[in-house]
Write a protein that holds these residues in place. Structure first.
Motif, short mmCIF file in Angstrom:
data_model
loop_
_atom_site.label_atom_id
_atom_site.label_comp_id
_atom_site.label_asym_id
_atom_site.label_seq_id
_atom_site.Cartn_x
_atom_site.Cartn_y
_atom_site.Cartn_z
N GLY A 48 -3.32 39.16 35.52
CA GLY A 48 -4.06 40.07 36.37
C GLY A 48 -5.05 39.37 37.27
N LYS A 49 -6.07 40.13 37.66
CA LYS A 49 -7.07 39.63 38.60
C LYS A 49 -8.47 40.04 38.14
CE LYS A 49 -4.01 40.04 42.65
NZ LYS A 49 -3.85 40.64 43.99
N MET A 62 -3.93 47.39 42.66
CA MET A 62 -3.80 45.98 43.02
C MET A 62 -2.32 45.62 43.12
SD MET A 62 -4.62 43.75 39.57
CE MET A 62 -3.74 44.04 38.04
N THR A 63 -2.05 44.49 43.72
CA THR A 63 -0.67 44.01 43.85
C THR A 63 -0.56 42.61 43.26
OG1 THR A 63 -1.10 43.14 46.06
CG2 THR A 63 -0.23 45.38 45.92
N MET A 64 0.62 42.32 42.68
CA MET A 64 0.96 40.98 42.20
C MET A 64 2.46 40.80 42.37
SD MET A 64 -1.35 40.23 38.76
CE MET A 64 -0.88 41.73 37.89
N PHE A 96 0.19 47.88 41.02
CA PHE A 96 -0.37 48.08 39.67
C PHE A 96 -1.47 49.12 39.72
CE2 PHE A 96 1.70 44.03 39.62
CZ PHE A 96 2.24 43.93 38.35
N GLU A 97 -1.25 50.19 38.95
CA GLU A 97 -2.19 51.32 38.91
C GLU A 97 -2.98 51.28 37.60
OE1 GLU A 97 -2.77 53.52 41.19
OE2 GLU A 97 -1.05 53.36 42.57
N TYR A 121 4.45 49.46 39.08
CA TYR A 121 5.36 50.31 39.84
C TYR A 121 5.92 49.55 41.04
CZ TYR A 121 3.14 54.06 37.17
OH TYR A 121 2.66 54.84 36.15
N HIS A 122 7.10 49.97 41.45
CA HIS A 122 7.62 49.49 42.72
C HIS A 122 6.89 50.21 43.86
CE1 HIS A 122 10.91 47.18 40.94
NE2 HIS A 122 11.12 48.20 40.13
N LYS A 123 7.08 49.71 45.08
CA LYS A 123 6.37 50.29 46.22
C LYS A 123 6.77 51.74 46.47
CE LYS A 123 5.78 45.78 48.42
NZ LYS A 123 6.20 44.90 49.53
#
Length: 466
Positions: A48-49, A62-64, A96-97, A121-123
């Motif tokens: 994560g971040k 966030m996105t990864m 990521f939710e 999740y996917h976009k």
């Protein structure tokens, strides 16, 4: 005169809120500056971040990259001939939710810090098939469609060891308050637990600060081997707790100049470490345990659940024993099970039915090792029982005596186990082809990495003799 029960406010909770708005209040009330946005990967490692709370509140999504769920335990990526099933060739971002029910403080952090677990999740909004939390959600949904709710209670074993910075040297138990390391077996010894009082005080304090509930803490059979039992509850919540407990125990141990390890077999002359999973199923509307009839006798569903575990556990062993080291625990000389026989209050079988009241009737799966990903291990165990119930399977007879001298009923190694998983159509239907292909590729890559290392046994017995 009885006192009126005080209504709990979100900001008063140690862990978890219901919405973004409640999270903002919760974070502000505690003066938290940073937040760890985490997600468990296939190995159960927290990825994560870290970000300032202000940034999180400005946009909690966030996105990864997609490759986060294809990484091996060594940090590599599989080179698989069926890569199109596993990789996004562009390594594009996933979304990521946050799951606000997992919001908690990080009590060991040097600055005021929060943590929150995310779902992948996917976009386009589809859940990511290879994300462990989504895998477990899928199994939970299977139960829900039948009007059932699974209930689990994990027990996690681990070792305390001296710091070991050179992997070529064997591990050793740490020094306790007496100034001496443990020798011999200390099962259920209170004195042995008291050797590490200060450490366990920190574990309890850290756990309370995060809203994590420990049922009991005991000393297990091995030298400085401990076990923490958790209260029963919903599978996803308990998997989250195991995931967070592992982080908590490691961090607390480091404060006391020790390591805590969840390796299945960290020391050759000591017992292995398990993650036993107690399982029951209740009617979603009434809360009644469907393993017991109204007169208290066991039901058809109870026996079919056991039968499903007997038939399918060997095919998900690569999830419950996910590393080469895991199979060192599953040997005849160990206290771990080597088959999927079942019995009443029998700790030598893979499936134990503890003594209990009818409402608490349950099945204890003693096969998983403590190195397994809790989301995947719980999902796999419940999937086996589910398949037994929907198919109306019948178990064999319970074992009265010891099952340790009976034939092996589990695969002996990782590659054999992976093949059984991939070839089981019923389990592939539940886990999905994408997850199965990805998991196989990861485990095969890890095995190839293991095979590149020459062990002391080979140098000892082959160097001058062959």
């Amino acid at each position: 005169m009885s006192k009126k029960k005080k209504t709990e406010r979100p900001e008063d909770r140690a862990r978890g809120v219901a919405s973004f708005e409640e999270a903002a209040t919760w974070l502000s009330q505690r003066g938290l500056e940073d937040i760890e946005c985490i997600v468990p990967d296939v190995a159960g490692v927290a990825r994560g971040k870290m970000m300032p709370v202000e940034k999180f509140l400005s946009g909690p999504t966030m996105t990864m990259p997609t490759s986060i769920f294809t990484q091996t335990i060594t940090g590599d990526y599989p080179e698989d001939e069926e890569a199109d099933e596993i990789y996004d060739p562009t390594d594009g971002d996933l979304v990521f939710e946050p799951d606000y029910s997992t919001l908690a403080v990080v009590p060991w952090a040097s600055d005021p810090t929060a943590q929150i677990i995310h779902d992948a999740y996917h976009k386009d909004g589809r859940p990511v098939d290879t994300a462990p939390r989504q895998v477990l959600r899928r199994v939970i949904d299977l139960y829900a469609h039948r009007g059932w709710k699974a209930v689990v209670a994990p027990e996690i074993e681990f070792y305390l060891i001296e710091p070991n910075t050179d992997p070529d040297y064997p591990l050793k138990p740490p020094i306790g308050r007496s100034g001496r390391p443990e020798i011999g077996r200390q099962s259920y010894s209170i004195a042995a637990v008291n050797e590490f009082d200060a450490l366990f005080d920190d574990i309890y304090d850290f756990s309370e600060a995060q809203g994590l509930e420990i049922d009991t803490l005991i000393h297990e059979e091995g030298s400085a081997q401990m076990e923490i039992n958790l209260l029963h509850g919903s599978p996803l919540e308990l998997a989250d707790q195991v995931f967070l407990f592992k982080r908590t125990i490691r961090e607390a141990a480091l404060r006391h100049k020790m390591y805590a390890t969840f390796m299945a077999k960290p020391m050759s002359n000591e017992p292995g470490s398990a993650m036993h999973i107690h399982q029951s199923v209740v009617n979603a509307e009434t809360g009644r345990n469907i393993f017991s009839d109204e007169d208290g006798t066991p039901t058809r569903e109870f026996f079919s659940f056991i039968a499903g575990q007997q038939r399918f556990l060997p095919s998900v062993l690569c999830i419950m024993a996910p590393y080469v080291n895991s199979y060192r625990r599953l040997t005849r000389a160990s206290v771990a099970p080597i088959n999927v026989h079942w019995g009443y209050d029998n700790r030598t079988v893979g499936l134990r039915v503890p003594n209990s009241s009818p409402q608490a009737r349950r099945v204890e799966n003693r096969v998983p090792s403590s190195d397994s990903n809790p989301y995947l291990a719980i999902a796999a165990s419940l999937a086996c029982g589910y398949l037994g119930m929907i198919s109306g399977l019948s178990p064999d007879d319970p074992v009265d005596g010891s099952a340790r001298q009976l034939p092996f009923g589990l695969p002996r190694g990782l590659l054999e186990s992976v093949v059984k998983f991939e070839e089981c159509e019923e389990l592939v239907d539940i886990f999905g082809k994408s997850f199965v292909a990805t998991y196989r590729a990861i485990k095969q890559a890890e095995y190839e990495t293991f095979m590149s290392v020459i062990s002391p046994w080979e140098r000892e017995y082959l160097l001058l003799n062959v």
